[in-house]
Structures are given as structure tokens and as C-alpha cells.
Write a protein that holds these residues in place. Structure first.
Motif, PDB file in Angstrom:
ATOM      1  N   THR A 142       0.829  -1.208   0.000  1.00  0.00           N
ATOM      2  CA  THR A 142       0.000   0.000   0.000  1.00  0.00           C
ATOM      3  C   THR A 142       0.859   1.252   0.000  1.00  0.00           C
ATOM      4  OG1 THR A 142      -1.817  -1.123   1.149  1.00  0.00           O
ATOM      5  CG2 THR A 142      -1.749   1.287   1.276  1.00  0.00           C
ATOM      6  N   THR A 143       1.916   1.261   0.820  1.00  0.00           N
ATOM      7  CA  THR A 143       2.800   2.426   0.877  1.00  0.00           C
ATOM      8  C   THR A 143       3.524   2.625  -0.444  1.00  0.00           C
ATOM      9  OG1 THR A 143       3.086   2.100   3.265  1.00  0.00           O
ATOM     10  CG2 THR A 143       4.668   3.524   2.160  1.00  0.00           C
ATOM     11  N   GLN A 144       3.906   1.526  -1.091  1.00  0.00           N
ATOM     12  CA  GLN A 144       4.527   1.632  -2.412  1.00  0.00           C
ATOM     13  C   GLN A 144       3.580   2.291  -3.405  1.00  0.00           C
ATOM     14  OE1 GLN A 144       6.461  -1.900  -4.020  1.00  0.00           O
ATOM     15  NE2 GLN A 144       6.780  -2.689  -1.961  1.00  0.00           N
ATOM     16  N   HIS A 145       2.318   1.882  -3.385  1.00  0.00           N
ATOM     17  CA  HIS A 145       1.348   2.449  -4.325  1.00  0.00           C
ATOM     18  C   HIS A 145       1.122   3.930  -4.057  1.00  0.00           C
ATOM     19  CE1 HIS A 145      -0.519  -1.807  -5.064  1.00  0.00           C
ATOM     20  NE2 HIS A 145       0.571  -1.590  -5.772  1.00  0.00           N
ATOM     21  N   ILE A 146       1.065   4.314  -2.783  1.00  0.00           N
ATOM     22  CA  ILE A 146       0.916   5.733  -2.449  1.00  0.00           C
ATOM     23  C   ILE A 146       2.114   6.514  -2.976  1.00  0.00           C
ATOM     24  CG2 ILE A 146       0.835   7.410  -0.562  1.00  0.00           C
ATOM     25  CD1 ILE A 146      -0.633   5.225   1.081  1.00  0.00           C
ATOM     26  N   THR A 147       3.306   5.966  -2.780  1.00  0.00           N
ATOM     27  CA  THR A 147       4.526   6.635  -3.220  1.00  0.00           C
ATOM     28  C   THR A 147       4.539   6.806  -4.734  1.00  0.00           C
ATOM     29  OG1 THR A 147       5.706   5.630  -1.352  1.00  0.00           O
ATOM     30  CG2 THR A 147       7.041   6.597  -3.111  1.00  0.00           C
ATOM     31  N   GLN A 148       4.149   5.754  -5.458  1.00  0.00           N
ATOM     32  CA  GLN A 148       4.145   5.811  -6.922  1.00  0.00           C
ATOM     33  C   GLN A 148       3.120   6.815  -7.439  1.00  0.00           C
ATOM     34  OE1 GLN A 148       5.418   1.097  -7.255  1.00  0.00           O
ATOM     35  NE2 GLN A 148       3.455   1.760  -8.082  1.00  0.00           N
ATOM     36  N   SER A 149       1.956   6.879  -6.776  1.00  0.00           N
ATOM     37  CA  SER A 149       0.934   7.839  -7.190  1.00  0.00           C
ATOM     38  C   SER A 149       1.385   9.276  -6.921  1.00  0.00           C
ATOM     39  CB  SER A 149      -0.375   7.548  -6.450  1.00  0.00           C
ATOM     40  OG  SER A 149      -1.401   8.416  -6.859  1.00  0.00           O
ATOM     41  N   GLU A 150       2.022   9.483  -5.775  1.00  0.00           N
ATOM     42  CA  GLU A 150       2.561  10.813  -5.466  1.00  0.00           C
ATOM     43  C   GLU A 150       3.683  11.179  -6.446  1.00  0.00           C
ATOM     44  OE1 GLU A 150       1.896  13.169  -3.154  1.00  0.00           O
ATOM     45  OE2 GLU A 150       0.355  12.177  -1.957  1.00  0.00           O
ATOM     46  N   LEU A 151       4.494  10.189  -6.816  1.00  0.00           N
ATOM     47  CA  LEU A 151       5.558  10.422  -7.793  1.00  0.00           C
ATOM     48  C   LEU A 151       4.961  10.824  -9.140  1.00  0.00           C
ATOM     49  CD1 LEU A 151       8.487  10.313  -8.794  1.00  0.00           C
ATOM     50  CD2 LEU A 151       8.207   7.834  -9.103  1.00  0.00           C
ATOM     51  N   ALA A 152       3.854  10.187  -9.513  1.00  0.00           N
ATOM     52  CA  ALA A 152       3.182  10.556 -10.758  1.00  0.00           C
ATOM     53  C   ALA A 152       2.738  12.015 -10.719  1.00  0.00           C
ATOM     54  CB  ALA A 152       1.993   9.640 -11.007  1.00  0.00           C
ATOM     55  N   GLN A 158       5.880  18.668 -13.227  1.00  0.00           N
ATOM     56  CA  GLN A 158       7.064  19.119 -13.958  1.00  0.00           C
ATOM     57  C   GLN A 158       6.863  19.065 -15.471  1.00  0.00           C
ATOM     58  OE1 GLN A 158      10.971  17.766 -11.965  1.00  0.00           O
ATOM     59  NE2 GLN A 158       9.439  16.386 -11.063  1.00  0.00           N
ATOM     60  N   GLY A 159       5.617  18.782 -15.888  1.00  0.00           N
ATOM     61  CA  GLY A 159       5.294  18.820 -17.308  1.00  0.00           C
ATOM     62  C   GLY A 159       5.585  17.554 -18.078  1.00  0.00           C
ATOM     63  N   ARG A 160       5.944  16.467 -17.376  1.00  0.00           N
ATOM     64  CA  ARG A 160       6.235  15.199 -18.062  1.00  0.00           C
ATOM     65  C   ARG A 160       4.941  14.381 -18.123  1.00  0.00           C
ATOM     66  NH1 ARG A 160      10.641  14.712 -13.950  1.00  0.00           N
ATOM     67  NH2 ARG A 160      10.376  12.457 -14.037  1.00  0.00           N
ATOM     68  N   THR A 161       4.038  14.818 -18.984  1.00  0.00           N
ATOM     69  CA  THR A 161       2.662  14.337 -19.001  1.00  0.00           C
ATOM     70  C   THR A 161       2.559  12.856 -19.313  1.00  0.00           C
ATOM     71  OG1 THR A 161       1.913  16.537 -19.682  1.00  0.00           O
ATOM     72  CG2 THR A 161       0.399  14.698 -20.042  1.00  0.00           C
ATOM     73  N   SER A 162       3.208  12.423 -20.363  1.00  0.00           N
ATOM     74  CA  SER A 162       3.112  11.021 -20.777  1.00  0.00           C
ATOM     75  C   SER A 162       3.651  10.084 -19.705  1.00  0.00           C
ATOM     76  CB  SER A 162       3.870  10.814 -22.094  1.00  0.00           C
ATOM     77  OG  SER A 162       3.822   9.457 -22.499  1.00  0.00           O
ATOM     78  N   GLU A 163       4.779  10.446 -19.133  1.00  0.00           N
ATOM     79  CA  GLU A 163       5.376   9.650 -18.064  1.00  0.00           C
ATOM     80  C   GLU A 163       4.446   9.570 -16.858  1.00  0.00           C
ATOM     81  OE1 GLU A 163       9.363   9.828 -15.185  1.00  0.00           O
ATOM     82  OE2 GLU A 163       9.236  11.091 -16.991  1.00  0.00           O
ATOM     83  N   ALA A 164       3.840  10.700 -16.521  1.00  0.00           N
ATOM     84  CA  ALA A 164       2.927  10.738 -15.383  1.00  0.00           C
ATOM     85  C   ALA A 164       1.706   9.856 -15.624  1.00  0.00           C
ATOM     86  CB  ALA A 164       2.477  12.175 -15.123  1.00  0.00           C
ATOM     87  N   GLU A 165       1.144   9.921 -16.818  1.00  0.00           N
ATOM     88  CA  GLU A 165      -0.070   9.157 -17.102  1.00  0.00           C
ATOM     89  C   GLU A 165       0.202   7.651 -17.087  1.00  0.00           C
ATOM     90  OE1 GLU A 165      -1.653  10.808 -20.701  1.00  0.00           O
ATOM     91  OE2 GLU A 165      -2.181  12.704 -19.716  1.00  0.00           O
ATOM     92  N   THR A 166       1.356   7.243 -17.567  1.00  0.00           N
ATOM     93  CA  THR A 166       1.705   5.823 -17.496  1.00  0.00           C
ATOM     94  C   THR A 166       1.829   5.369 -16.052  1.00  0.00           C
ATOM     95  OG1 THR A 166       2.871   5.897 -19.622  1.00  0.00           O
ATOM     96  CG2 THR A 166       3.451   4.103 -18.120  1.00  0.00           C
ATOM     97  N   LEU A 167       2.476   6.181 -15.231  1.00  0.00           N
ATOM     98  CA  LEU A 167       2.661   5.835 -13.829  1.00  0.00           C
ATOM     99  C   LEU A 167       1.327   5.847 -13.086  1.00  0.00           C
ATOM    100  CD1 LEU A 167       4.663   5.049 -11.659  1.00  0.00           C
ATOM    101  CD2 LEU A 167       5.218   7.470 -11.343  1.00  0.00           C
ATOM    102  N   PHE A 168       0.495   6.843 -13.357  1.00  0.00           N
ATOM    103  CA  PHE A 168      -0.848   6.879 -12.763  1.00  0.00           C
ATOM    104  C   PHE A 168      -1.616   5.601 -13.096  1.00  0.00           C
ATOM    105  CE2 PHE A 168      -1.039  11.758 -12.586  1.00  0.00           C
ATOM    106  CZ  PHE A 168      -1.071  11.792 -11.209  1.00  0.00           C
ATOM    107  N   SER A 169      -1.634   5.248 -14.381  1.00  0.00           N
ATOM    108  CA  SER A 169      -2.420   4.105 -14.840  1.00  0.00           C
ATOM    109  C   SER A 169      -1.910   2.802 -14.254  1.00  0.00           C
ATOM    110  CB  SER A 169      -2.387   4.048 -16.376  1.00  0.00           C
ATOM    111  OG  SER A 169      -3.103   2.934 -16.848  1.00  0.00           O
ATOM    112  N   ASP A 170      -0.601   2.595 -14.302  1.00  0.00           N
ATOM    113  CA  ASP A 170      -0.025   1.344 -13.798  1.00  0.00           C
ATOM    114  C   ASP A 170      -0.273   1.194 -12.299  1.00  0.00           C
ATOM    115  OD1 ASP A 170       0.853   0.829 -16.346  1.00  0.00           O
ATOM    116  OD2 ASP A 170       2.967   1.310 -15.943  1.00  0.00           O
TER     117      ASP A 170
END
Length: 282
Positions: A142-152, A158-170
Motif C-alpha cells: 500500500t505504501t509503495q502504491h501511495i509513493t508511486q501515485s505521489e511520484l506521478a 514538472q510537465g512530463r505528461t506522458s510519463e505521469a499518465e503511465t505511472l498513474f495508470s499502472d
């Protein structure tokens, strides 16, 4: 009430700052936090931290634990400057204790990163999340998922839209596989994704994600709940952007009132919603 009475009996039984009292006070503080009694929760968390500092010493893992708990409470209360100071103190203590391999370390990194995200210091936040994820073996799923979502979110900021959307989705998919489609655990991810797409201008995607968050929230919380209010506030913003100003204004007004009841009129989230509502009058 039973827990409160237990703490009162403990105070009568043990001397001031006894470790058992600190333990019970921390537990009661967590209960108050979950029920939305944030001012009382803060008093209890501060008491636990002070008792732990006196009994165990500042340079102790127990004191780090108390700081960590207080830091996450301060995030909930939107006291971001204080939260940042608290998490940085905890990181400094972990370094002094030569305990960067302790399981508290990545969670404190997460807390500091969350604080920096909310202060819109996205590059600094990303560094904290990446440091936390280097130690994912000491984090719960659960903490990993929170961290990854916050990272997204930091990536999006920072404007890295495509990277963020992939991370959000995964991350959302992984979380659904872990907890199912109806867990409250999903709501903070869903609102974060909805904000991303609203700011991007993809209102259809934003509405899809916020509607899912509203569905889960309304099945579990009253509208007066502060977490539910944040979700409905985002729904209001999306409705306004879609041109439904009447429904959007209604959502924003109810959300602002609920948040003000819990946090007061000076809370930055209340102020932001009130400012958005004021634009209806201009």
C-alpha cells in the motif's frame, strides 16, 4: 469514549510521561485523526512526542516514530511548513542514529515528498519519492502504491505528461488488483488523476476518474466527511469546466462548508474553494 476513559485511568495510575501513557495517547490520537477531530489529535500526538523525547531521548527510533505520525497528521491539516520541518527532523535523526536501513526511512521520505508536492516543489518531491522507492523492500504494498501515485503527481507537475499518465495508470491498476474496485484506498489516487486530466484539459477523462472516486466516497462516507468534501470539490471544479456552473457551484459550496467545519476558514483548501466560488460573482 472507552479509549478516552482508558487514557484517563492511565494518567491516574502511572506517573507523567510513563511509556504506557505515551502509547495510549498515541492510539487515542490516531482515533481522533480518523474521526476528523484534528485539533485534539494534534494535542495528543504532540503529547506523545514530548513524552517519548523525555523518556527515550531525542536520539531514539521511538522519537522518530512519534515525529513521523505527527508529520502525516500535519499534512492532513494542511500545515505543510510544519510538516516539512517535522519530516526533516525525523530524517536527520535517522541519519544520526545510523538507521537509514530502518523501515521508518522510506516512509519518512514519502511524507516529506508528499509535503513538497503540496507546496508545489515537484522536483524536490520527486527526489524524496525516488529515494523511498529505492527501499521498497521495507515498504508495504500500500505504501509503495501511495509513493508511486505521489511520484506521478510530481512528474505531472514538472510537465512530463506522458510519463505521469503511465505511472498513474499502472499504479491504479496494481492497486485495484490488490484491494478491488470499491476500496477507499483508491479514492486519493482517483482524485489525483482527475486533477491531472482537468489541468490538462481532458475533461472527459477527468470526469470518469472523479465519478469513480465519488461513487466510492458516497458509499462509505457522509458528505460532511473532509475526505469526501475534497473529492466533491474536485467534482465541482470539473463540472464548472464542463460548463455546468449550477451543479458545480453547488458541489463547491457544500465542500467548502464541510471543510471549514473541520479545519476552519483559514485552511488553504477552504480558501482555494472560496476563491473559485467568488469568481461566480465577478
Amino acid at each position: 469514549e472507552i479509549f478516552t476513559r482508558t487514557v484517563e485511568l492511565g494518567r491516574q495510575t502511572w506517573p507523567e510521561h510513563h511509556p504506557q501513557i505515551a502509547f495510549m495517547v498515541g492510539g487515542l490520537g490516531s482515533m481522533k485523526r480518523r474521526s476528523g477531530d484534528f485539533d485534539e489529535a494534534r494535542q495528543l500526538y504532540d503529547e506523545k512526542a514530548e513524552s517519548t523525547r523525555i523518556v527515550m531521548g531525542e536520539e531514539s527510533i521511538d522519537y522518530v516514530s512519534a515525529l513521523r505520525a505527527r508529520g502525516f497528521l500535519l499534512i492532513d491539516m494542511a500545515k505543510y511548513a510544519e510538516a516539512e520541518d517535522t519530516f526533516r527532523d525525523a530524517l536527520e535523526l535517522l541519519a544520526q542514529l545510523d538507521a537509514l536501513d530502518h523501515y521508518h526511512y522510506p516512509v519518512v521520505n514519502l511524507g516529506l515528498g508528499m509535503t513538497l508536492n503540496r507546496r508545489r516543489r515537484f522536483a524536490d518531491a520527486e527526489q524524496q519519492f525516488m529515494e523511498a522507492l529505492k527501499n521498497r523492500d521495507r515498504m508495504s504494498t500500500t505504501t509503495q502504491h501511495i509513493t508511486q501515485s505521489e511520484l506521478a503527481e510530481a512528474t505531472s507537475g514538472q510537465g512530463r505528461t506522458s510519463e505521469a499518465e503511465t505511472l498513474f495508470s499502472d499504479t491504479l491498476q496494481d492497486t485495484r488488483e490488490q484491494v478491488g474496485d470499491d476500496s477507499l484506498t483508491l479514492t486519493r489516487q482517483l482524485i489525483r488523476i482527475a486533477v491531472h486530466y482537468r489541468q490538462k484539459g481532458d475533461l472527459e477523462a477527468a470526469r470518469r476518474y472523479i465519478d469513480d472516486a465519488v461513487r466510492i466516497a458516497d458509499a462509505n462516507w457522509p458528505r460532511s466527511n473532509w475526505s469526501s468534501a475534497l473529492i466533491h470539490a474536485e467534482l465541482g471544479s470539473i463540472l464548472v469546466a464542463q460548463g455546468d456552473r449550477v451543479a458545480g457551484r453547488r458541489e463547491l459550496e457544500v465542500a467548502a462548508s464541510a471543510l471549514e467545519e473541520v479545519f476552519g476558514p483559514d485552511d488553504p483548501r477552504v480558501i482555494a474553494i472560496r476563491e473559485e466560488l467568488s469568481r461566480f460573482l465577478n
